[in-house]
Motif scaffolding. Sequence first.
Motif, short mmCIF file in Angstrom:
data_model
loop_
_atom_site.label_atom_id
_atom_site.label_comp_id
_atom_site.label_asym_id
_atom_site.label_seq_id
_atom_site.Cartn_x
_atom_site.Cartn_y
_atom_site.Cartn_z
N VAL A 212 50.02 -77.87 -16.55
CA VAL A 212 49.23 -79.00 -17.05
C VAL A 212 48.29 -79.46 -15.95
O VAL A 212 48.71 -79.75 -14.82
CB VAL A 212 50.13 -80.16 -17.51
CG1 VAL A 212 49.28 -81.39 -17.83
CG2 VAL A 212 50.94 -79.75 -18.72
N CYS A 213 46.99 -79.50 -16.26
CA CYS A 213 45.99 -80.01 -15.33
C CYS A 213 45.63 -81.43 -15.76
O CYS A 213 45.01 -81.63 -16.81
CB CYS A 213 44.74 -79.12 -15.34
SG CYS A 213 43.41 -79.72 -14.26
N LEU A 214 46.06 -82.39 -14.96
CA LEU A 214 45.86 -83.81 -15.26
C LEU A 214 44.48 -84.21 -14.75
O LEU A 214 44.32 -84.72 -13.63
CB LEU A 214 46.97 -84.63 -14.59
CG LEU A 214 47.15 -86.09 -14.98
CD1 LEU A 214 47.45 -86.23 -16.46
CD2 LEU A 214 48.28 -86.70 -14.16
N ASN A 215 43.47 -83.95 -15.58
CA ASN A 215 42.08 -84.12 -15.16
C ASN A 215 41.59 -85.56 -15.32
O ASN A 215 42.26 -86.38 -15.95
CB ASN A 215 41.19 -83.17 -15.97
CG ASN A 215 39.82 -83.01 -15.35
OD1 ASN A 215 39.65 -83.12 -14.13
ND2 ASN A 215 38.82 -82.75 -16.17
N LEU A 216 40.43 -85.83 -14.74
CA LEU A 216 39.78 -87.15 -14.80
C LEU A 216 40.62 -88.22 -14.12
O LEU A 216 40.63 -89.39 -14.53
CB LEU A 216 39.49 -87.54 -16.26
CG LEU A 216 38.57 -86.58 -17.02
CD1 LEU A 216 38.48 -86.96 -18.49
CD2 LEU A 216 37.19 -86.54 -16.40
N MET A 217 41.32 -87.84 -13.05
CA MET A 217 42.12 -88.81 -12.31
C MET A 217 41.25 -89.86 -11.64
O MET A 217 41.67 -91.00 -11.44
CB MET A 217 42.97 -88.09 -11.26
CG MET A 217 44.17 -87.35 -11.84
SD MET A 217 45.38 -88.46 -12.59
CE MET A 217 46.01 -89.32 -11.14
N ASP A 218 40.00 -89.50 -11.31
CA ASP A 218 39.09 -90.47 -10.71
C ASP A 218 38.78 -91.60 -11.69
O ASP A 218 38.77 -92.78 -11.31
CB ASP A 218 37.81 -89.79 -10.25
CG ASP A 218 37.17 -88.92 -11.33
OD1 ASP A 218 37.88 -88.49 -12.26
OD2 ASP A 218 35.94 -88.66 -11.26
N GLU A 219 38.57 -91.25 -12.97
CA GLU A 219 38.32 -92.27 -13.98
C GLU A 219 39.57 -93.10 -14.25
O GLU A 219 39.50 -94.30 -14.49
CB GLU A 219 37.82 -91.63 -15.27
CG GLU A 219 36.43 -91.01 -15.15
CD GLU A 219 35.86 -90.61 -16.49
OE1 GLU A 219 36.39 -91.08 -17.53
OE2 GLU A 219 34.89 -89.85 -16.51
N ALA A 220 40.72 -92.45 -14.22
CA ALA A 220 41.98 -93.18 -14.43
C ALA A 220 42.17 -94.24 -13.33
O ALA A 220 42.55 -95.39 -13.62
CB ALA A 220 43.15 -92.20 -14.42
#
Length: 270
Positions: free
Chosen positions: A139-147
């Motif tokens: 699983v690639c937990l993307n958009l962590m910067d937006e989170a």
Amino acid sequence: MSALNECENCPVHNLANLKKLGINMSEYDFVVALAGNPNTGKSTVFNNLTGLRQHTGNWPGKTVTRAEGGFEFNDKKFKIVDLPGTYSLLSTSTDEEVARDFILFGQPDVTVIIVDATRLERNLNLVLQVLEITDRAVVCLNLMDEAKRNNIEIDDRILSRELGVPVVPASARQKDGMNELLKYIHDVANGNYICKPHRITAKNKEMSKAVNRLSAEIAKEYPNLPNARWVAMRLLEGDQKIIDAIKSGDLGNITRRELTEGTEDYKMSV
């Protein structure tokens, strides 16, 4: 060295079915499927991994576009196939059918599921469906910067433990997390990381008994089938694609690669 030990790191993909799906593996060691909901940054991850080594075409018999490319990591060559963005794998649309058929019949060595960290709960629906079909996933937990900008905190270690597969925090637009993603793809493909994916348990006792009973019969008929329980659930729901696969005999081709020395698959894959 025994044949079993020699083949511990052999590919598990189904070459015959991949060929039917239009995928040429002649120059690659492993095949990776890239799945995810629309607008999760899947294309950005794909571009980061493949660079300019990619091309597009259509799936055989479909108008749906297929993008595929390649990359090398630790002296191994990986072909990566970007599946259509979907919210589920229930085969209610052409995109869902294409994505599900590739994971089910092609048996990729790794399926990378891109999820939007700002909408994790919504994205987990697809994750859980993929984990019902395959036990080789990242699983690639993307958009962590937006989170982070939205004050959303996610403990990737707990999530990994609950899902039973690697979870990699990433911000693909900044290329953050891509090296870690490559490492886990490599480790799962080579069998260095053994996934123990979470599987959904039927709350209804009668349904649970029916799934278990049918799974046992399916496993008896197809002893090498890697996902008998998922097939049983789909049969109980009247999935016509799975029913047709049984009638045509295609279900018998969805098997783990036999760990024996000198098989045709072995000679063609490595």
